[in-house]
Design an enzyme around this catalytic site. Sequence first.
Site, PDB file in Angstrom:
ATOM      1  N   LEU A 143      -5.669 -27.865   9.115  1.00 45.70           N
ATOM      2  CA  LEU A 143      -5.232 -29.232   8.836  1.00 45.70           C
ATOM      3  C   LEU A 143      -4.683 -29.961  10.072  1.00 45.70           C
ATOM      4  O   LEU A 143      -4.929 -31.162  10.225  1.00 45.70           O
ATOM      5  CB  LEU A 143      -4.188 -29.221   7.713  1.00 45.70           C
ATOM      6  CG  LEU A 143      -3.852 -30.573   7.084  1.00 45.70           C
ATOM      7  CD1 LEU A 143      -5.098 -31.234   6.508  1.00 45.70           C
ATOM      8  CD2 LEU A 143      -2.772 -30.416   6.010  1.00 45.70           C
ATOM      9  N   ILE A 146      -7.017 -32.208  11.856  1.00 48.73           N
ATOM     10  CA  ILE A 146      -7.240 -33.532  11.272  1.00 48.73           C
ATOM     11  C   ILE A 146      -6.046 -34.440  11.545  1.00 48.73           C
ATOM     12  O   ILE A 146      -6.207 -35.628  11.825  1.00 48.73           O
ATOM     13  CB  ILE A 146      -7.470 -33.419   9.743  1.00 48.73           C
ATOM     14  CG1 ILE A 146      -8.469 -32.308   9.421  1.00 48.73           C
ATOM     15  CG2 ILE A 146      -7.914 -34.748   9.163  1.00 48.73           C
ATOM     16  CD1 ILE A 146      -9.783 -32.420  10.138  1.00 48.73           C
ATOM     17  N   GLU A 147      -4.855 -33.874  11.460  1.00 49.82           N
ATOM     18  CA  GLU A 147      -3.646 -34.682  11.581  1.00 49.82           C
ATOM     19  C   GLU A 147      -3.385 -35.140  13.011  1.00 49.82           C
ATOM     20  O   GLU A 147      -3.048 -36.302  13.243  1.00 49.82           O
ATOM     21  CB  GLU A 147      -2.438 -33.887  11.069  1.00 49.82           C
ATOM     22  CG  GLU A 147      -2.366 -33.765   9.555  1.00 49.82           C
ATOM     23  CD  GLU A 147      -2.001 -35.072   8.881  1.00 49.82           C
ATOM     24  OE1 GLU A 147      -1.579 -36.014   9.576  1.00 49.82           O
ATOM     25  OE2 GLU A 147      -2.141 -35.159   7.652  1.00 49.82           O
ATOM     26  N   SER A 148      -3.504 -34.214  13.962  1.00 51.32           N
ATOM     27  CA  SER A 148      -3.020 -34.521  15.313  1.00 51.32           C
ATOM     28  C   SER A 148      -3.860 -33.914  16.419  1.00 51.32           C
ATOM     29  O   SER A 148      -3.465 -33.993  17.585  1.00 51.32           O
ATOM     30  CB  SER A 148      -1.590 -33.990  15.455  1.00 51.32           C
ATOM     31  OG  SER A 148      -1.593 -32.568  15.317  1.00 51.32           O
ATOM     32  N   TYR A 251     -10.196 -37.978   4.319  1.00 49.55           N
ATOM     33  CA  TYR A 251      -9.276 -36.919   4.732  1.00 49.55           C
ATOM     34  C   TYR A 251      -9.810 -35.523   4.411  1.00 49.55           C
ATOM     35  O   TYR A 251      -9.915 -34.664   5.293  1.00 49.55           O
ATOM     36  CB  TYR A 251      -7.929 -37.153   4.053  1.00 49.55           C
ATOM     37  CG  TYR A 251      -6.785 -36.361   4.623  1.00 49.55           C
ATOM     38  CD1 TYR A 251      -6.312 -36.603   5.905  1.00 49.55           C
ATOM     39  CD2 TYR A 251      -6.145 -35.375   3.872  1.00 49.55           C
ATOM     40  CE1 TYR A 251      -5.252 -35.896   6.426  1.00 49.55           C
ATOM     41  CE2 TYR A 251      -5.076 -34.659   4.378  1.00 49.55           C
ATOM     42  CZ  TYR A 251      -4.636 -34.913   5.657  1.00 49.55           C
ATOM     43  OH  TYR A 251      -3.580 -34.207   6.168  1.00 49.55           O
TER      44      TYR A 251
END
Length: 517
Positions: A143, A146-148, A251
């Site tokens: 994850l 995707i986030e950072s 997302y």
Amino acid sequence: MKLLHIACLAGLLWLSGCATQVGAPGAPSTASTDSAAPAATATPAPEASHTPQIPSGPLLPIAPARASRLEVMPLFTPSDLWDRIRRGFAMPDLQNDLVQDREQWYANRPDYMQRMTERSRKYLFHIVEELERRDMPTELALLPFIESAFNPHAVSTAKAAGMWQFMPATGNYFDLKQNAFRDDRRDVLASTRAALDYLQKLYGMFGDWHLALAAYNWGEGSVSRAIARNQKAGLGTSYTDLTMPGETRLYVPKLQAVKNIVANPEAFRSELPLIENHPYFQTVDITRDIDVALAARLADVDLADFKALNPSLDKPVILAAGTPQILLPWDNAKVFERNLAAYKEGQYASWTVWTLPSTMSTAEVARRVGMDETELRTINRIPPRMLVKAGSALIVPRSIATRTDVGLHVADNGKLSLTPEVVTRRSVVRARKGDTVASLSKRHRVSPSNLAQWNSVKPSASFKAGQEVVLMLPVRMQASRDSRDSRDTKASAGKRTARKGSAPVKRESKPSRKKRR
């Protein structure tokens, strides 16, 4: 001897038949790509069971197909962390055009993928360990891609920070400290703990990992309202059924795309860097305040690598009361401990904290602590034209005579509070008939006590008509007053023009000449 061989073979077959399945019961196998599992509604999935399955009938060999689908626990530990992640995949696959679009997007950017995966090697092992300890799907270890892009220093336009991208309020809810000296939203251990706590909470609310991920991105309230709208309209309530913003719509497809590439990098002409199934870092206790640069030097670690493992540290000094542990590469932890014990060159910290007794300018603060004003602003991140309010905690040079480290209360709660610096300009106005200190202060929006002080009169004093009165007005207010006076002058001149014909031509020139003088 023959009997011994038969006994060994029977024992192996019995062990194979009793092996515990990988993942939660009923979870789709990692190699299954026939169809996406139907999304669950708000009913939570059954708890995973770890009770050994003992066969009641005769022992049979395990079919190769079952072994290839990883339905049984292997008798060896994977040496590659990517392989370990693949074995823990337990979320239903999402298959739609958005997933394929994101697959191509990542596959067409090999340099970007390489940077992300290289950056992740410092943190992935710890995340996978935590996921397995909580019995959570290991897809969630992906994850932060995707986030950072696995950048713990990342900050979004909405002020979300860290590799798990926590908003300030959400970070506070999950006990991530954010003060003048550190931001735990960037801390590797604290932010991972908080992120997995949050994801578990969301899964408990929605009973579906796709909806939990949507809520992580969009907010649990938004997802709950979207589900309620669909239920009222008689529509489905799965992730793909809900109406949501474009970012949230993409997302889960993004995560699924990265999952697919990790599952089969050759199919996307991608190459994953080797990440060994071994801890990258370990924690080391800190008992004294110490400069960040000194800690990195004692550990024999490049300063950039030290900051990458300890990204929550926001200042050039580590305050032991608030940060009692640091992370160091596995092989450097012992080096640090040996060098720290042998360090005899002087004090560990050249910085300390000063709590301001009153509101003052940065120039005044710099003068009091014997520091360059520009350096003071840079280290404490104070913008121009701002005053530092009383009670603020600032990093300042530590004198050689100072032996006491910063206390727990300050280290854990120190804040920087600022207020705009008010620039004033001296102005003179003429009092009207009956004007007093009170009436003039009200008219010009200043303090009566200040107005009395500027003019060396008592707060109850009165002024004669035409008497000059000194005002110290903020620059913006002064500009507004000058503009108003200019309009009043023009209006007055216009009235004179109407009364006396061409005579005002001369009269208009007088204010101009007076203004030039």
